[in-house]
Design a protein around this motif. Structure first.
Motif, mmCIF file in Angstrom:
data_model
loop_
_atom_site.group_PDB
_atom_site.id
_atom_site.type_symbol
_atom_site.label_atom_id
_atom_site.label_comp_id
_atom_site.label_asym_id
_atom_site.label_seq_id
_atom_site.Cartn_x
_atom_site.Cartn_y
_atom_site.Cartn_z
ATOM 1 N N MET A 39 0.820 -1.193 0.000
ATOM 2 C CA MET A 39 0.000 0.000 0.000
ATOM 3 C C MET A 39 0.862 1.255 0.000
ATOM 4 O O MET A 39 0.546 2.227 -0.670
ATOM 5 N N ALA A 40 1.954 1.231 0.796
ATOM 6 C CA ALA A 40 2.805 2.411 0.912
ATOM 7 C C ALA A 40 3.359 2.833 -0.442
ATOM 8 O O ALA A 40 3.388 4.023 -0.769
ATOM 9 N N MET A 41 3.780 1.869 -1.241
ATOM 10 C CA MET A 41 4.350 2.206 -2.545
ATOM 11 C C MET A 41 3.271 2.758 -3.489
ATOM 12 O O MET A 41 3.552 3.647 -4.300
ATOM 13 N N CYS A 42 2.059 2.266 -3.366
ATOM 14 C CA CYS A 42 0.952 2.818 -4.167
ATOM 15 C C CYS A 42 0.703 4.271 -3.775
ATOM 16 O O CYS A 42 0.565 5.133 -4.646
ATOM 17 N N TYR A 43 0.653 4.527 -2.474
ATOM 18 C CA TYR A 43 0.475 5.902 -2.009
ATOM 19 C C TYR A 43 1.617 6.789 -2.503
ATOM 20 O O TYR A 43 1.396 7.913 -2.944
ATOM 21 N N LYS A 44 2.831 6.270 -2.440
ATOM 22 C CA LYS A 44 3.999 7.043 -2.879
ATOM 23 C C LYS A 44 3.872 7.409 -4.359
ATOM 24 O O LYS A 44 4.084 8.556 -4.738
ATOM 25 N N GLU A 45 3.522 6.438 -5.177
ATOM 26 C CA GLU A 45 3.409 6.685 -6.614
ATOM 27 C C GLU A 45 2.277 7.645 -6.948
ATOM 28 O O GLU A 45 2.338 8.357 -7.941
ATOM 29 N N GLU A 46 1.251 7.686 -6.108
ATOM 30 C CA GLU A 46 0.136 8.608 -6.321
ATOM 31 C C GLU A 46 0.414 9.985 -5.728
ATOM 32 O O GLU A 46 -0.415 10.885 -5.832
ATOM 33 N N GLY A 47 1.585 10.150 -5.089
ATOM 34 C CA GLY A 47 1.943 11.433 -4.516
ATOM 35 C C GLY A 47 1.376 11.686 -3.129
ATOM 36 O O GLY A 47 1.412 12.807 -2.636
ATOM 37 N N HIS A 48 0.871 10.650 -2.485
ATOM 38 C CA HIS A 48 0.312 10.771 -1.135
ATOM 39 C C HIS A 48 1.391 10.379 -0.120
ATOM 40 O O HIS A 48 1.356 9.308 0.483
ATOM 41 N N VAL A 49 2.346 11.281 0.055
ATOM 42 C CA VAL A 49 3.526 11.000 0.865
ATOM 43 C C VAL A 49 3.179 10.695 2.317
ATOM 44 O O VAL A 49 3.703 9.732 2.893
ATOM 45 N N LEU A 50 2.315 11.484 2.919
ATOM 46 C CA LEU A 50 2.005 11.277 4.340
ATOM 47 C C LEU A 50 1.332 9.931 4.593
ATOM 48 O O LEU A 50 1.637 9.261 5.585
ATOM 49 N N GLN A 51 0.448 9.517 3.689
ATOM 50 C CA GLN A 51 -0.188 8.204 3.843
ATOM 51 C C GLN A 51 0.844 7.093 3.677
ATOM 52 O O GLN A 51 0.820 6.087 4.395
ATOM 53 N N ALA A 52 1.766 7.274 2.739
ATOM 54 C CA ALA A 52 2.817 6.278 2.523
ATOM 55 C C ALA A 52 3.704 6.170 3.763
ATOM 56 O O ALA A 52 4.079 5.065 4.167
ATOM 57 N N ILE A 53 4.027 7.306 4.366
ATOM 58 C CA ILE A 53 4.831 7.302 5.592
ATOM 59 C C ILE A 53 4.117 6.522 6.687
ATOM 60 O O ILE A 53 4.721 5.667 7.349
ATOM 61 N N ARG A 54 2.844 6.791 6.889
ATOM 62 C CA ARG A 54 2.088 6.074 7.931
ATOM 63 C C ARG A 54 2.092 4.571 7.692
ATOM 64 O O ARG A 54 2.246 3.783 8.622
ATOM 65 N N GLU A 55 1.911 4.172 6.441
ATOM 66 C CA GLU A 55 1.907 2.737 6.119
ATOM 67 C C GLU A 55 3.259 2.098 6.439
ATOM 68 O O GLU A 55 3.314 1.033 7.052
ATOM 69 N N LEU A 56 4.352 2.737 6.009
ATOM 70 C CA LEU A 56 5.672 2.157 6.259
ATOM 71 C C LEU A 56 6.018 2.154 7.739
ATOM 72 O O LEU A 56 6.632 1.205 8.235
ATOM 73 N N GLU A 57 5.649 3.210 8.457
ATOM 74 C CA GLU A 57 5.889 3.221 9.905
ATOM 75 C C GLU A 57 5.167 2.052 10.568
ATOM 76 O O GLU A 57 5.716 1.409 11.463
ATOM 77 N N SER A 58 3.968 1.771 10.112
ATOM 78 C CA SER A 58 3.193 0.655 10.653
ATOM 79 C C SER A 58 3.877 -0.677 10.360
ATOM 80 O O SER A 58 3.995 -1.529 11.242
ATOM 81 N N VAL A 59 4.336 -0.839 9.136
ATOM 82 C CA VAL A 59 5.006 -2.088 8.747
ATOM 83 C C VAL A 59 6.283 -2.279 9.554
ATOM 84 O O VAL A 59 6.582 -3.378 10.018
ATOM 85 N N LEU A 60 7.037 -1.199 9.734
ATOM 86 C CA LEU A 60 8.307 -1.313 10.456
ATOM 87 C C LEU A 60 8.130 -1.589 11.942
ATOM 88 O O LEU A 60 9.077 -2.028 12.597
ATOM 89 N N SER A 61 6.953 -1.363 12.463
ATOM 90 C CA SER A 61 6.714 -1.688 13.876
ATOM 91 C C SER A 61 6.535 -3.191 14.078
ATOM 92 O O SER A 61 6.580 -3.677 15.213
ATOM 93 N N ASP A 62 6.376 -3.932 13.003
ATOM 94 C CA ASP A 62 6.237 -5.389 13.059
ATOM 95 C C ASP A 62 7.623 -6.012 13.242
ATOM 96 O O ASP A 62 8.571 -5.643 12.545
ATOM 97 N N SER A 63 7.736 -6.948 14.140
ATOM 98 C CA SER A 63 9.026 -7.583 14.434
ATOM 99 C C SER A 63 9.595 -8.357 13.245
ATOM 100 O O SER A 63 10.777 -8.662 13.220
ATOM 101 N N ARG A 64 8.773 -8.663 12.257
ATOM 102 C CA ARG A 64 9.252 -9.391 11.080
ATOM 103 C C ARG A 64 9.988 -8.500 10.090
ATOM 104 O O ARG A 64 10.604 -8.984 9.158
#
Length: 87
Positions: free
Chosen positions: A1-26
């Motif tokens: 999802m983050a990369m889709c947001y990034k490509e659509e120019g929705h930087v803040l939404q992409a940031i939120r998505e990646l921050e969420s993913v990075l909080s996962d221990s995997r």
């Protein structure tokens, strides 16, 4: 999802998505490095220099991170140019 947001120019939404993913221990190892790099790029796009620097510092030898950190340091320093009011 983050990369889709990034490509659509929705930087803040992409940031939120990646921050969420990075909080996962995997999100470790090579995957975590790639995700952190992308997050750093997004922080740069949002001109959030301190967050970009902190993110890139967590992966100091990844891709072009040393160059990016140097550029962020220059951007985030206060301007030394002084202005004088006309009399």
């Amino acid at each position: 999802m983050a990369m889709c947001y990034k490509e659509e120019g929705h930087v803040l939404q992409a940031i939120r998505e990646l921050e969420s993913v990075l909080s996962d221990s995997r999100a470790q190892g090579a995957k975590g490095q790639s995700l952190r790099y992308e997050l750093g790029l997004l922080y740069e796009a949002a001109e959030e220099w301190a967050k970009a620097a902190a993110t890139f510092q967590s992966i100091p030898s990844f891709h072009d991170v040393p160059t990016r950190l140097a550029a962020i340091k220059v951007r985030s320093q206060p301007s030394t140019t002084s202005f004088r009011l006309a009399s």
